[in-house]
Design a protein around this motif. Structure first.
Motif, PDB file in Angstrom:
ATOM      1  N   ARG A 112      25.243 -22.066  52.986  1.00 36.27           N
ATOM      2  CA  ARG A 112      25.863 -21.595  54.115  1.00 36.27           C
ATOM      3  C   ARG A 112      24.857 -20.574  55.192  1.00 36.27           C
ATOM      4  N   LEU A 113      24.159 -19.893  54.078  1.00 36.03           N
ATOM      5  CA  LEU A 113      23.180 -18.914  54.715  1.00 36.03           C
ATOM      6  C   LEU A 113      22.235 -19.610  55.356  1.00 36.03           C
ATOM      7  N   ALA A 114      21.697 -20.625  54.649  1.00 31.77           N
ATOM      8  CA  ALA A 114      20.642 -21.499  55.014  1.00 31.77           C
ATOM      9  C   ALA A 114      20.906 -22.305  56.315  1.00 31.77           C
ATOM     10  N   GLU A 144      16.104 -18.051  55.512  1.00 36.67           N
ATOM     11  CA  GLU A 144      15.150 -18.682  54.619  1.00 36.67           C
ATOM     12  C   GLU A 144      14.832 -17.478  53.214  1.00 36.67           C
ATOM     13  N   PHE A 145      14.996 -18.210  52.278  1.00 34.95           N
ATOM     14  CA  PHE A 145      14.820 -17.352  50.939  1.00 34.95           C
ATOM     15  C   PHE A 145      13.470 -17.547  50.586  1.00 34.95           C
ATOM     16  N   GLN A 146      12.916 -16.268  50.460  1.00 38.53           N
ATOM     17  CA  GLN A 146      11.364 -16.189  50.057  1.00 38.53           C
ATOM     18  C   GLN A 146      11.414 -15.509  48.461  1.00 38.53           C
ATOM     19  N   TYR A 147      10.459 -16.300  47.974  1.00 34.38           N
ATOM     20  CA  TYR A 147      10.404 -15.716  46.455  1.00 34.38           C
ATOM     21  C   TYR A 147       9.304 -14.821  46.275  1.00 34.38           C
ATOM     22  N   HIS A 202      15.857 -26.435  49.470  1.00 29.35           N
ATOM     23  CA  HIS A 202      15.182 -25.309  48.664  1.00 29.35           C
ATOM     24  C   HIS A 202      16.383 -24.566  47.896  1.00 29.35           C
ATOM     25  N   VAL A 203      17.633 -23.990  48.572  1.00 25.10           N
ATOM     26  CA  VAL A 203      18.354 -23.452  48.051  1.00 25.10           C
ATOM     27  C   VAL A 203      19.238 -24.298  46.977  1.00 25.10           C
ATOM     28  N   ILE A 204      19.448 -25.500  47.562  1.00 19.74           N
ATOM     29  CA  ILE A 204      20.278 -26.273  46.625  1.00 19.74           C
ATOM     30  C   ILE A 204      19.565 -26.592  45.041  1.00 19.74           C
ATOM     31  N   ASP A 205      18.131 -26.693  45.233  1.00 26.26           N
ATOM     32  CA  ASP A 205      17.364 -27.102  44.118  1.00 26.26           C
ATOM     33  C   ASP A 205      17.230 -25.941  43.087  1.00 26.26           C
ATOM     34  N   VAL A 206      16.961 -24.748  43.823  1.00 23.00           N
ATOM     35  CA  VAL A 206      16.532 -23.547  43.252  1.00 23.00           C
ATOM     36  C   VAL A 206      17.687 -22.970  42.397  1.00 23.00           C
TER      37      VAL A 206
END
Length: 314
Positions: free
Chosen positions: A185-187, A192-195, A146-150
């Protein structure tokens, strides 16, 4: 909204020779509807009037680097010299929407402690204003993928200090992809990053050579982006979290690095990026249209990029 919380937010603003815009950034921080906040500006060796302007504001903490050390070093120094539970990064030429902190603190207190909320924004350029397209995690998509793609920029999330400190903050010495590096690194730590569909920031898109976030990565190390991807790949394999989908996402990121190299007339460098992307995953071509992908398959990425540049000028 009239949401209150005991948790302080530290707004950290790195600045380098931005006398024409730093006031707007500071005032957008001062005018937040959320009152439990502190504003820390880290001047990265400016030679213009930036420091004088920052000093004209009350209740704004100014830290001064003895020499120009880069945005990552400045952000890390801001973390070390602030006290907020939450951290909001803001570049010196960008502005926060008035209720950004209030909304994001409320959203952060509604989710798990190991989740970081992020919102959207808009980009202003000479060609007009456009909305930033971001999204949440899709079904079956890993936190890392998710964080790579966003590819979140620094001002969109509201970070929790504890996790920034756990990963050592920003990796210093990398002038590009620093946001992706931090978020990956956080992931890997399990965050988790919540939109949340919230207007957070207005980003200025321009190409000033001296801009703190516009360092020319080719000037110092043209293979820097490739080295970063290799470092991420190695760490993911060590942690046994690498998947085919993550390999594909990393390969597409490498492909974009190659496209950037072509736009800067560095064909030899671009070919190395394309080669590594193909080695990592067969489905690595990342383009903005089906035509681009067809041209890459039939004529190669160099001609495809040239046709794309002509199309953009039309």
């Amino acid at each position: 909204m009239n949401f209150k919380s005991k948790k302080k937010v530290s707004i950290i603003i790195p600045c380098y020779n931005d006398e024409d815009r730093i006031s707007e950034a500071i005032e957008s921080a001062i005018n937040q509807t959320y009152s439990n906040k502190e504003i820390v500006v880290v001047d990265d060796g400016s030679t213009d009037r930036s420091r004088e302007i920052v000093n004209s504001y009350e209740n704004v903490n100014l830290l001064e680097n003895e020499r120009n050390r880069g945005a990552n070093c400045s952000r890390n120094r801001g973390i070390e010299n602030s006290s907020g539970y939450f951290i909001k990064f803001l570049d010196s030429d960008d502005t926060l929407s008035e209720a950004a902190l209030e909304k994001q603190v409320k959203q952060s207190e509604e989710v798990d402690d190991k989740e970081i909320v992020f919102g959207g924004g808009e980009v202003e350029s000479e060609g007009g204003t456009r909305t930033i397209s971001l999204r949440g995690r899709r079904m079956g998509e890993s936190k890392i993928e998710h964080v790579i793609d966003v590819s979140l920029g620094t001002p969109y999330p509201l970070h929790r200090r504890s996790y920034l400190e756990a990963v050592g903050g920003f990796r210093e010495g990398i002038p590009w992809w620093q946001e992706s590096d931090l978020h990956i690194r956080l992931a890997l730590l399990g965050v988790e990053f919540q939109y949340r569909e919230t207007m957070i920031v207005t980003v200025r898109d321009h190409d000033d050579d001296g801009r703190i976030k516009n360092s020319n990565w080719f000037a110092e190390d043209p293979m820097m982006k490739m080295k970063l991807v290799k470092a991420w790949e190695e760490e993911m394999r060590e942690k046994d979290v690498m998947t085919d989908r993550i390999e594909k996402s990393l390969a597409k990121k490498l492909w974009n690095g190659g496209r950037k190299a072509l736009r800067l007339n560095r064909r030899g460098v671009a070919e190395r990026y394309f080669e590594y992307a193909r080695q990592m995953h067969s489905d690595c071509v990342e383009g903005d249209s089906r035509l681009y992908e067809v041209l890459v398959q039939s004529l190669g990425p160099t001609i495809a990029e040239y046709v794309g540049s002509l199309k953009r000028k039309m």
